[in-house]
Design an enzyme around this catalytic site. Structure first.
Site, PDB file in Angstrom:
ATOM      1  CE  LYS A 176       4.949   4.700   7.227  1.00 57.70           C
ATOM      2  NZ  LYS A 176       4.232   5.004   8.474  1.00 57.70           N
TER       3      LYS A 176
ATOM      4  N   GLY B 216       0.842  -1.196   0.000  1.00 61.75           N
ATOM      5  CA  GLY B 216       0.000   0.000   0.000  1.00 61.75           C
ATOM      6  C   GLY B 216       0.870   1.236   0.000  1.00 61.75           C
ATOM      7  CB  SER B 217       1.400   4.003  -1.630  1.00 63.44           C
ATOM      8  OG  SER B 217       0.262   4.127  -2.467  1.00 63.44           O
TER       9      SER B 217
ATOM     10  CG  ASP C 281      -4.283   9.292  10.786  1.00 67.86           C
ATOM     11  OD1 ASP C 281      -3.579   9.062   9.790  1.00 67.86           O
ATOM     12  OD2 ASP C 281      -5.483   9.578  10.705  1.00 67.86           O
TER      13      ASP C 281
END
Length: 877
Positions: free
Chosen positions: A719, A697-698, A825
């Site tokens: 990452k 994912g990004s 977050d």
């Protein structure tokens, strides 16, 4: 014919002999077959280089192979019929000996880390019915011999690194029902022979490099339920025959190069059609032209209808006639015609769309007229986007009845009048974008009720009066507050300091005056601050230096005076500073952003001096005198200080040595110093050169790859920080600081980190974490069914356990670790699930350490910075 007694006995003996010979041969053949199966399984085991869960511990002589983990045998013949090793994080390759398991009906190796090619020997498995190897790292081509397995009904090859063409011979598999090929590197055209698969229900080939046109033969697939070919390079028109398939529930053509117009009889060429089951049509991102058919209303089961990013419409008054027919689509939830050529007046009938409509996107067209007030009927609307059109009139006050509305985007129209006070009724509001209109008056004070707002943009209007304290008191604002290019007057209220979470503050090009309040230093998350084009006076507040994340600061074209605060040169990430056209004086600092003349603008301040030579400013008058005095003083200072200094150093080392002898060696405060050492080369090789096939994912700051390190026995998640992205370095430091010294079973484990140079000598930073085999909670709650057979679901107990896991992690972060940490977050995509479905909180790129003073009250405790997805709600699509 008569037999003698001797002949009779001879005949009987012969029959007995033949009977035992045949059965003995069968027994021997059966025994030989079982030995073949056992040998084939042991060869398969040899091809696996890593077995983190110990699956193969039972594969030994102490157990019959029919009782080995993952193996199922037939009851009568004791031959292997099923090989199921799904989701075991296995590394290695698929042994060609698998082709000797001649009784196999099911192969399920999905969700592992298998590499190499799919062996051609699979073609010997004439009993094989289901073949699952999706979510691995297999390469090579689709084996042609696989088409010899005539009993196959399911082939799942998606999310691998397969290349080459789709074999035409697949069209000869009479029982094939599901064919999953998405997320590979397949090229060439879709074979017309696939139109022979009369049993096919699912065809998914999204995210490949397929080209050419969609074969007209696909229209013969009368059992087809899902057809997904989005994100390829397909061209030409969509075959009209495809729209005759009444069993279709999902059509995905998005992001290709398809062209042509949509025929008037689209979907409705069958005379006996009564109940159409189509639920999803996505034709976005192509080159379709012309008008949209006016009979789409017959699609009564449609849930999502997307035509965005095409060239539909002809800028005529008849472009939107088809909208009225959609009032019959009682199940419609998402409708988008964004970025086309639609013109004409938005009909009032849009207010009669399904009350289940949650997202309505019509931006980027030339739609005229007023926004129908009757749209208040769309009571479940969450997101309304009508930006960049030609709407006139007022913003309907009736919008205040849309209690579920979270996002309202009406930017760059010709709307006038005041912002309705009823906006304060939208307590779920998270984003309101109204820039580029002709709105007047002030922002209604009722906006204080919108406590979930994270973005407010009302720039380029005709708003006036003083800046409302109610807006500046919205502590939820985390992304942007943009009120530029209006006519606001008066002072900047001290309440601006309450915007501790906002990333961008733009109040430029107004008529604001007075001094800039020192409280602006409380906006700890600011990265972009624009205050140019006002009448601010007084000195530049020194509190700006406390904005450690500030990157852009523009105070030009004001009436500021006094000296430039030297502390501004200590702001570490400041990339651009514009102080031009003020009345500043004195010496210009020479460190930080002040060393880069191209990033600094000081023109129009005639009393400034000094600074780096590139600025071309005159030398400061007192600087020469200071230089002469300094030479004289240096000798005095040297003599006066050298002896006391030497004595002080000697005493310091004596005291340090005495203390060291009385105390035990201390442990390093952070475990970062003891982490595994890895190089860029290790990460490059472990991810196949950061191959797209290993991309998990990004996001805004980084991309995450699945990788393998020789120092680690299990897979890892790498990452890689995008250092060109603003804030990436801070994200890297935040995760290092947050995860370097904490451990908890429900926090993602930081294996190590890497700060180096890549092969092009560019800066490179990466964090390496444990790999979570079951992905993010987001994918379990909202799976993307791009033509796939999605089976992910969570039962009540699993949901409860995940909630408890996340709560445990937060309890540890807030109350149990050395210094409290705020994640900032937390959302489903940042909760990862391991192989045992244990939840791990991840992505601490926005995390902040709590600064707590025991003498302060609870209301005075604050974080060094809070940011993130404030008001986040998981998507419905």
């Amino acid at each position: 014919m008569k037999f003698s007694k001797r002949s009779f006995y001879t005949f009987v003996c012969l029959q007995v002999f033949l009977f035992f010979s045949i059965n003995l041969g069968c027994l021997q053949a059966g025994a030989s077959g079982r030995e073949t199966d056992e040998l084939a399984l042991l060869k398969f085991k040899q091809g696996i280089t890593s077995d983190p869960h110990g699956i193969f511990n039972s594969w030994n002589d102490s157990l019959h192979f029919c009782h080995w983990t993952g193996i199922t045998c037939g009851r009568s013949h004791q031959r292997v019929t099923s090989l199921v090793l799904e989701g075991q994080n296995l590394f290695g390759s698929v042994s060609p000996y698998i082709g000797n398991l001649s009784f196999l009906r099911l192969i399920n190796l999905q969700n592992n880390s298998l590499r190499g090619e799919i062996p051609q020997q699979l073609g010997k498995l004439f009993r094989l019915q289901k073949f699952f190897v999706n979510n691995n790292s297999l390469n090579g081509t689709i084996p042609l011999n696989l088409t010899r397995c005539f009993q196959l009904n399911t082939i799942y090859l998606q999310r691998n690194n397969l290349a080459g063409k789709i074999p035409e011979e697949l069209g000869s598999l009479p029982k094939l029902e599901k064919l999953g090929l998405c997320n590979n590197h397949l090229t060439g055209e879709i074979p017309p022979s696939l139109g022979n698969l009369s049993s096919l229900t699912t065809f998914s080939a999204t995210f490949n490099d397929l080209e050419g046109s969609i074969p007209n033969e696909m229209g013969r697939l009368k059992s087809l339920n899902s057809f997904a070919v989005g994100v390829n390079r397909l061209s030409g028109i969509i075959p009209p025959s495809l729209f005759n398939i009444t069993s279709l529930s999902s059509l995905v053509f998005a992001a290709n190069q398809l062209s042509g117009s949509l025929p008037d009889n689209i979907f409705f060429t069958l005379p006996n059609l009564q109940a159409f089951l189509l639920q999803r049509v996505d034709m976005g991102g192509n080159k379709f032209v012309g008008q949209v058919p006016t009979n789409l209303g017959n699609l009564q089961s449609i849930l999502r209808l997307k035509f965005e990013f095409n060239n539909l419409g002809s800028n005529s008054s008849n472009d939107l006639l088809f909208l009225t027919s959609l009032t019959n689509c009682s199940n419609l939830q998402i409708f988008s015609i964004t970025r086309n050529n639609f013109a004409g007046v938005l009909p009032d009938s849009v207010a009669n769309f399904s009350t289940g409509l949650i997202r309505l996107y019509m931006g980027g067209n030339e739609i005229t007229g007023i926004i129908p007030a009757a749209m208040e009927n769309l009571v479940n609307l969450i997101d309304l986007q009508l930006e960049e059109n030609l709407f006139t009139g007022f913003i309907p006050s009736q919008f205040g009845k849309l209690q579920k509305l979270q996002s309202l985007i009406l930017s760059y129209n010709q709307l006038s009048g005041q912002i309705p006070s009823s906006i304060g009724n939208l307590t779920q509001f998270s984003r309101v974008l109204l820039s580029g209109n002709k709105l007047e008056g002030s922002i209604p004070s009722s906006i204080r009720n919108c406590q979930h707002l994270y973005a407010v943009q009302i720039a380029e209007n005709r708003l006036s009066g003083e800046l409302p304290e109610e807006v500046l008191g919205l502590t939820s604002l985390s992304k942007v507050l943009n009120l530029a290019f209006n006519s606001f007057t008066g002072h900047l209220p001290t309440e601006v300091g309450k915007l501790k979470n906002v990333n961008t503050l733009d109040i430029s090009e107004n008529n604001l005056s007075g001094e800039i309040p020192e409280t602006i230093g409380g906006c700890l998350s600011l990265e972009y601050l624009y205050m140019q084009g006002n009448f601010f006076q007084g000195t530049i507040p020194s509190s700006l230096a406390s904005l450690k994340g500030l990157q852009y600061l523009d105070l030009s074209r004001n009436n500021l005076s006094g000296q430039i605060p030297k502390d501004l040169q200590e702001i570490p990430y400041l990339q651009y500073l514009n102080l031009s056209f003020n009345d500043l004086e004195g010496e210009v600092p020479e460190r930080g952003v002040f060393t880069n003349a191209s990033a600094l603008s000081l023109i129009g301040n005639n009393k400034l001096c000094g600074g780096v030579p590139e600025l071309g400013l005159p030398k400061c008058p007192t600087k020469l005198l200071k230089k002469v005095k300094s030479h004289t003083l240096k000798l005095v200072v040297a003599i006066a200080c050298v002896v006391p200094t030497l004595l002080s150093i000697l005493i310091f080392f004596l005291i340090r040595r005495m203390r060291k002898s009385r105390t035990k060696p201390s442990v390093a405060p952070l475990e970062m110093n003891h982490l595994l050492k890895v190089s860029y080369k290790d990460l490059y090789q472990g991810t196949d050169g950061f191959s797209c096939s290993n991309l998990i994912g990004s996001g805004g700051f980084s991309s995450v790859y699945k990788g393998f390190l020789p120092q680690v026995q299990t897979p890892v998640a790498v990452k890689v920080l995008n250092l060109e992205q603003t804030g990436a370095i801070k994200s890297f430091m935040a995760e290092c600081n947050s995860l370097g010294s904490i451990r908890h079973r429900n926090l993602v484990k930081l294996v190590t980190c890497c700060s180096s140079l890549d092969y092009k000598t560019n800066a490179f930073k990466a964090l390496i974490f444990e790999y979570m085999g079951n992905g993010s909670l987001e994918k379990w709650l909202h799976p993307c069914a791009e033509g796939e057979d999605q089976k992910r679901s969570l039962n009540l107990l699993q949901r409860l356990n995940i909630a408890i896991d996340v709560a445990s992690a937060l309890h540890y972060l807030h109350d149990l670790c050395g210094k409290p940490i705020i994640h900032c977050d937390l959302k489903p995509s940042n909760v990862l699930l391991d192989d045992d479905m244990v939840a791990h909180v991840s992505d601490f790129g926005l995390a902040k350490l709590f600064s707590i003073n025991s003498n302060l009250s609870l209301s005075q405790i604050s974080t060094t910075r809070i940011n993130g997805t404030v008001g986040y709600v998981a998507p419905g699509n």
